[in-house]
Motif scaffolding. Structure first.
Motif, PDB file in Angstrom:
ATOM      1  N   ASN A   1      22.893 113.092 135.923  1.00 12.25           N
ATOM      2  CA  ASN A   1      23.299 114.234 136.739  1.00 12.25           C
ATOM      3  C   ASN A   1      23.024 113.975 138.215  1.00 12.25           C
ATOM      4  O   ASN A   1      23.823 114.326 139.093  1.00 12.25           O
ATOM      5  N   LYS A   2      21.880 113.352 138.486  1.00 16.70           N
ATOM      6  CA  LYS A   2      21.540 112.997 139.867  1.00 16.70           C
ATOM      7  C   LYS A   2      22.542 112.010 140.440  1.00 16.70           C
ATOM      8  O   LYS A   2      22.956 112.118 141.607  1.00 16.70           O
ATOM      9  N   LEU A   3      22.968 111.037 139.635  1.00 16.92           N
ATOM     10  CA  LEU A   3      23.974 110.071 140.058  1.00 16.92           C
ATOM     11  C   LEU A   3      25.265 110.773 140.458  1.00 16.92           C
ATOM     12  O   LEU A   3      25.836 110.505 141.524  1.00 16.92           O
ATOM     13  N   LEU A   4      25.741 111.677 139.618  1.00 19.29           N
ATOM     14  CA  LEU A   4      27.009 112.350 139.881  1.00 19.29           C
ATOM     15  C   LEU A   4      26.947 113.269 141.098  1.00 19.29           C
ATOM     16  O   LEU A   4      27.978 113.566 141.706  1.00 19.29           O
ATOM     17  N   ASN A   5      25.752 113.696 141.439  1.00 21.82           N
ATOM     18  CA  ASN A   5      25.616 114.629 142.558  1.00 21.82           C
ATOM     19  C   ASN A   5      25.276 113.950 143.882  1.00 21.82           C
ATOM     20  O   ASN A   5      25.008 114.638 144.869  1.00 21.82           O
ATOM     21  N   GLU A   6      25.289 112.627 143.898  1.00 21.29           N
ATOM     22  CA  GLU A   6      25.096 111.931 145.167  1.00 21.29           C
ATOM     23  C   GLU A   6      26.314 112.175 146.047  1.00 21.29           C
ATOM     24  O   GLU A   6      27.453 111.891 145.658  1.00 21.29           O
ATOM     25  N   PRO A   7      26.112 112.696 147.256  1.00 24.53           N
ATOM     26  CA  PRO A   7      27.252 113.076 148.104  1.00 24.53           C
ATOM     27  C   PRO A   7      28.122 111.905 148.537  1.00 24.53           C
ATOM     28  O   PRO A   7      29.312 112.090 148.792  1.00 24.53           O
ATOM     29  N   LEU A   8      27.575 110.708 148.634  1.00 23.33           N
ATOM     30  CA  LEU A   8      28.349 109.559 149.105  1.00 23.33           C
ATOM     31  C   LEU A   8      28.969 108.754 147.963  1.00 23.33           C
ATOM     32  O   LEU A   8      29.602 107.733 148.209  1.00 23.33           O
ATOM     33  N   LEU A   9      28.783 109.202 146.732  1.00 19.65           N
ATOM     34  CA  LEU A   9      29.303 108.456 145.588  1.00 19.65           C
ATOM     35  C   LEU A   9      30.815 108.657 145.460  1.00 19.65           C
ATOM     36  O   LEU A   9      31.282 109.779 145.239  1.00 19.65           O
ATOM     37  N   PRO A  10      31.609 107.574 145.588  1.00 20.53           N
ATOM     38  CA  PRO A  10      33.063 107.707 145.430  1.00 20.53           C
ATOM     39  C   PRO A  10      33.489 107.589 143.973  1.00 20.53           C
ATOM     40  O   PRO A  10      32.685 107.237 143.107  1.00 20.53           O
ATOM     41  N   HIS A  11      34.746 107.888 143.725  1.00 19.94           N
ATOM     42  CA  HIS A  11      35.370 107.668 142.413  1.00 19.94           C
ATOM     43  C   HIS A  11      34.624 108.356 141.278  1.00 19.94           C
ATOM     44  O   HIS A  11      34.492 107.811 140.176  1.00 19.94           O
TER      45      HIS A  11
END
Length: 207
Positions: free
Chosen positions: A100-110
């Motif tokens: 969940n933390k991974l998906l909520n990183e603001p700079l994470l593309p795609h």
């Protein structure tokens, strides 16, 4: 290779069958197979003792780190049969929080290429740290556990890539070097424990 690692290799077909199981036994089997694959690659491709070069250490230490983390999880999960399911759920909750933390990183593309998480995952219970997990163990693992925890902590530091000679020299004000570990010894201890776990499951008629 080595004694226990070779014995583990002789159980690969059984582990492959068990890897289709749900829950803790499936996790154990899949991790034992992953351990054999990664550790086997290291042992066959690099020096896995204190004679290794610094360049080899950059690879072997980092690859070893994730093997140590799951080893400690498996010790914790299988240490007490009565608590196995609840401790396995702690691992799942840990994954949910991290994912969940991974998906909520603001700079994470795609993000559309990743499986969506569920809203409740954000509030999944936080897992204990390794120190707290090991404090819960009822079996006495003695020097083996002490050595492997040292491997875990050093390789964890290694993963950040800040142990280059330039940084060490500047920080310490002298020529210094980060330790080159006897990874092969660690792998023997891990392989032995996985054999013990497999034998215990058989003795309890769980597999």
């Amino acid at each position: 290779m080595s004694q226990y690692f070779d014995q583990l290799k002789s159980n690969l077909e059984e582990l492959k069958l068990l890897s289709a199981k749900d829950g803790a036994i499936g996790f154990f089997s899949q991790e034992a197979l992953r351990f054999h694959s990664v550790a086997g690659t290291i042992l066959s491709s690099f020096k896995a003792d204190t004679s290794a070069s610094v360049d080899e250490r950059y690879i072997t230490h980092i690859l070893s780190r994730s093997l140590m983390e799951n080893y400690f999880w498996l010790l914790y999960i299988f240490d007490d049969a009565a608590k196995r399911d609840s401790r396995y759920q702690e691992l799942i909750n840990s994954f949910k929080r991290d994912y969940n933390k991974l998906l909520n990183e603001p700079l994470l593309p795609h993000k559309d290429k990743l499986e969506p998480s569920q809203t409740a995952w954000a509030s999944a219970p936080k897992a204990m740290d390794v120190n707290s997990m090991l404090a819960q163990l009822t079996n006495n693992y003695g020097d083996r556990l002490s050595y492997l925890y040292f491997i875990y902590r050093v390789t964890s530091f290694d993963t950040h890539g800040k142990n280059l000679n330039n940084i060490l020299q500047t920080a310490f004000g002298k020529t210094a070097n980060f330790p080159i570990l006897d990874i092969g010894k660690a792998f023997e201890l891990v392989a032995n424990q996985y054999l013990v776990t497999l034998a215990a499951l058989k003795a309890a008629n769980e597999i």
